[in-house]
Scaffold this active site. Sequence first.
Site, mmCIF file in Angstrom:
data_model
loop_
_atom_site.group_PDB
_atom_site.id
_atom_site.type_symbol
_atom_site.label_atom_id
_atom_site.label_comp_id
_atom_site.label_asym_id
_atom_site.label_seq_id
_atom_site.Cartn_x
_atom_site.Cartn_y
_atom_site.Cartn_z
ATOM 1 N N SER A 35 -7.729 6.904 -16.376
ATOM 2 C CA SER A 35 -8.087 7.852 -16.353
ATOM 3 C C SER A 35 -9.259 7.690 -14.934
ATOM 4 O O SER A 35 -10.149 6.656 -15.994
ATOM 5 C CB SER A 35 -8.793 8.988 -16.823
ATOM 6 O OG SER A 35 -7.605 9.582 -17.970
ATOM 7 N N HIS A 67 -2.490 12.188 -13.544
ATOM 8 C CA HIS A 67 -1.801 10.234 -13.992
ATOM 9 C C HIS A 67 -0.543 10.993 -12.560
ATOM 10 O O HIS A 67 0.331 11.649 -12.584
ATOM 11 C CB HIS A 67 -1.384 10.314 -15.018
ATOM 12 C CG HIS A 67 -2.479 10.006 -15.782
ATOM 13 N ND1 HIS A 67 -2.811 9.227 -16.560
ATOM 14 C CD2 HIS A 67 -2.870 10.874 -16.945
ATOM 15 C CE1 HIS A 67 -3.835 9.073 -17.139
ATOM 16 N NE2 HIS A 67 -3.498 10.293 -17.843
ATOM 17 N N ARG A 88 3.144 5.181 -15.932
ATOM 18 C CA ARG A 88 1.986 5.785 -18.415
ATOM 19 C C ARG A 88 3.031 5.935 -19.034
ATOM 20 O O ARG A 88 2.494 7.404 -18.418
ATOM 21 C CB ARG A 88 0.513 5.232 -18.036
ATOM 22 C CG ARG A 88 0.069 5.341 -19.128
ATOM 23 C CD ARG A 88 -1.919 4.567 -19.599
ATOM 24 N NE ARG A 88 -2.082 3.487 -19.802
ATOM 25 C CZ ARG A 88 -3.436 3.098 -20.394
ATOM 26 N NH1 ARG A 88 -4.231 3.470 -19.033
ATOM 27 N NH2 ARG A 88 -3.280 1.863 -20.091
ATOM 28 N N THR A 89 3.510 5.842 -19.286
ATOM 29 C CA THR A 89 3.999 6.566 -20.496
ATOM 30 C C THR A 89 3.156 6.514 -21.834
ATOM 31 O O THR A 89 2.648 6.016 -22.540
ATOM 32 C CB THR A 89 5.349 6.636 -21.570
ATOM 33 O OG1 THR A 89 6.223 6.729 -20.099
ATOM 34 C CG2 THR A 89 5.871 7.333 -22.437
ATOM 35 N N GLU A 189 -10.997 13.660 -31.193
ATOM 36 C CA GLU A 189 -11.026 13.699 -32.674
ATOM 37 C C GLU A 189 -12.032 14.669 -32.659
ATOM 38 O O GLU A 189 -12.599 15.144 -32.811
ATOM 39 C CB GLU A 189 -11.555 11.742 -32.897
ATOM 40 C CG GLU A 189 -10.751 11.035 -32.637
ATOM 41 C CD GLU A 189 -10.333 10.897 -30.845
ATOM 42 O OE1 GLU A 189 -11.557 10.839 -30.295
ATOM 43 O OE2 GLU A 189 -9.297 11.011 -30.385
ATOM 44 N N SER A 208 -4.157 4.933 -25.492
ATOM 45 C CA SER A 208 -3.257 4.428 -24.754
ATOM 46 C C SER A 208 -3.943 2.883 -25.156
ATOM 47 O O SER A 208 -4.748 2.547 -26.606
ATOM 48 C CB SER A 208 -3.321 4.738 -23.215
ATOM 49 O OG SER A 208 -4.898 4.101 -23.421
ATOM 50 N N ASN A 231 -16.730 10.312 -21.870
ATOM 51 C CA ASN A 231 -17.871 11.548 -22.487
ATOM 52 C C ASN A 231 -17.880 11.026 -24.044
ATOM 53 O O ASN A 231 -17.829 9.940 -24.343
ATOM 54 C CB ASN A 231 -16.449 12.315 -22.795
ATOM 55 C CG ASN A 231 -15.697 11.659 -23.257
ATOM 56 O OD1 ASN A 231 -14.379 11.256 -22.686
ATOM 57 N ND2 ASN A 231 -15.172 12.309 -24.962
HETATM 58 N N1 HPA Z 1 -10.764 10.353 -27.243
HETATM 59 C C1 HPA Z 1 -9.741 9.742 -27.384
HETATM 60 N N2 HPA Z 1 -9.073 9.311 -25.962
HETATM 61 C C2 HPA Z 1 -10.058 10.246 -24.934
HETATM 62 C C3 HPA Z 1 -11.728 10.277 -24.902
HETATM 63 C C4 HPA Z 1 -12.038 10.892 -26.035
HETATM 64 O O1 HPA Z 1 -13.272 10.820 -26.715
HETATM 65 N N3 HPA Z 1 -12.179 10.291 -23.593
HETATM 66 C C5 HPA Z 1 -10.806 9.798 -23.081
HETATM 67 N N4 HPA Z 1 -9.935 9.524 -23.579
#
Ligand code: HPA
Length: 268
Positions: A35, A67, A88-89, A189, A208, A231
């Site tokens: 990303s 993607h 990408r897988t 999470e 990943s 983020n």
């Molecule tokens: N957590 C897991 N994967 C991610 C996150 C995240 O906050 N942001 C982009 N991929």
Amino acid sequence: MSQDQDPIALAADAARELARLTGVERHDIALTLGSGWGGAADVIGETIAEIPAEQVPGFHASGVAGHSGTLRSIRLENGTHALIIGARTHFYEGRGVRATVHGVRTAAAAGAKIMVLTNGAGGVDPAFKAGEAVLISDHLNLTATSPIEGANFVDLTDLYASRLRDVARSVEPSLQEGVYVQLPGPHYETPAEIHYLRTIGGQIVGMSTTLEAIAAREAGMEILGLSLITNPAAGMGEDPLNHEEVLEAGRAAAPRLADLLRRVVAAL
Ligand code: HPA
């Protein structure tokens, strides 16, 4: 292609087909663009060929919005060739670990000695701000699995080669580095999980990279890992998380990341 086929043999088949379709015998370096990083494919060199992933043994069209699903052969300024694994897988797609690392194994079979793994990730360490690129210094693989099969006790010391991190910092001294944690996903999470990850030394979290890095080490490649912080991880910022926000952060950072990767690849 049979699920039972030996994964190394499948990667060798894929590399042969890739050489046939691209007309490029050997790829010297490979990149997986996560990303935010996709724009690099347009600036690191001259595209020789772009192949829909599903034409190459063992690859599938990408199931994730944002993607791309191609394998792209690029001639760098110094005359060597880079392979961009746009297809990408992810482990969370449920195709298993073999499919997750097939791109890396194909790159190795195609001759690549350096594997550049990039991703978008959440910032667990508050020192990392959204929009920032961070070098991966090491990882915590919390997927509870490994791409390596059998009694093959591969060493993972200096997995994200300090040599390559030094090269990256030589072109971009402001790059910080941190420990990447891979969870299986695809859900983000909980704040409690992020608190736990922080406690055990995680600084960046994503879905990943670690399984791919292990497969790349098994194959004898040198690895460079780079995360775009898309983020603050759950509970570290104000807002709930969503995939659109991750993609938007990627879009906003794309020109900067493309230029960074262009300069890093030219120095490798
Ligand atoms: N957590 C897991 N994967 C991610 C996150 C995240 O906050 N942001 C982009 N991929």
